[in-house]
Enzyme design. Structure first.
Site, PDB file in Angstrom:
ATOM      1  CB  CYS A 106      18.181  64.182  70.699  1.00 39.86           C
ATOM      2  SG  CYS A 106      18.186  65.968  70.539  1.00 39.86           S
TER       3      CYS A 106
ATOM      4  CG  HIS B 107      20.020  60.624  65.356  1.00 41.87           C
ATOM      5  ND1 HIS B 107      19.314  61.628  64.743  1.00 41.87           N
ATOM      6  CD2 HIS B 107      19.946  59.568  64.514  1.00 41.87           C
ATOM      7  CE1 HIS B 107      18.829  61.187  63.582  1.00 41.87           C
ATOM      8  NE2 HIS B 107      19.204  59.959  63.424  1.00 41.87           N
TER       9      HIS B 107
ATOM     10  CG  HIS C 239      18.949  66.219  66.293  1.00 44.23           C
ATOM     11  ND1 HIS C 239      18.006  65.684  67.149  1.00 44.23           N
ATOM     12  CD2 HIS C 239      19.475  65.170  65.615  1.00 44.23           C
ATOM     13  CE1 HIS C 239      17.969  64.372  66.983  1.00 44.23           C
ATOM     14  NE2 HIS C 239      18.851  64.028  66.054  1.00 44.23           N
TER      15      HIS C 239
END
Length: 152
Positions: free
Chosen positions: A112, A34, A22
């Site tokens: 992301c 994010h 991530h």
């Protein structure tokens, strides 16, 4: 913190989840911005399934330590040799400007990692897509650069 080096505003943060990574952009004072989908992948304990193409995600500002949980993380400005990062104030200002924005999620062109690299460099790229290329029917060959910037 597991990192001896404290992140600086504008740094890319790579978080190692089970089976995927991530990415976020650090904006200072312990906070990061994010791109998440349906609140999935926020805590290290939540089970994460890949979102369906076109599913909407939202940009969130959260404490780095809350998002990382017990997972390993590092500062990884991996494209600095290839691209010149934008000015720190510009990265942070743009990141903050996106908070609360809903965006369509797409593993290949808008995930992301793209979101974070887009903010740092003004262009989005994702090595995760390249590595996962075989799993996407082999349509991704070589290093794919998405120069269509979210930032306009």
């Amino acid at each position: 913190s597991q990192n001896r080096k404290e992140p600086k505003p504008g740094d890319l943060i790579e978080i190692f989840r089970v089976g995927y990574k991530h990415w976020a952009i650090y904006i200072g004072s312990g906070f990061m911005v994010h791109f998440v989908v349906n609140g999935k992948c926020l805590g290290s304990s939540s089970s994460c399934s890949l979102p369906a193409p076109g599913e909407m995600g939202v940009v969130m500002k959260e404490k780095l330590e809350d998002v990382v949980g017990g997972d390993r993380w590092r500062i990884n400005n991996y494209l600095d040799k290839k691209y010149k990062p934008q000015q720190i104030y510009a990265i942070v200002k743009q990141a903050v400007g996106f908070i609360g924005t809903r965006l369509p999620y797409n593993l290949v062109s808008s995930n992301c990692e793209h979101f974070a690299t887009d903010l740092r460099y003004g262009k989005s790229t994702s090595l995760q897509v390249v590595k996962a290329g075989a799993g996407i029917g082999g349509t991704v060959a070589g290093l794919v650069l998405f120069t269509g910037s979210l930032l306009g």
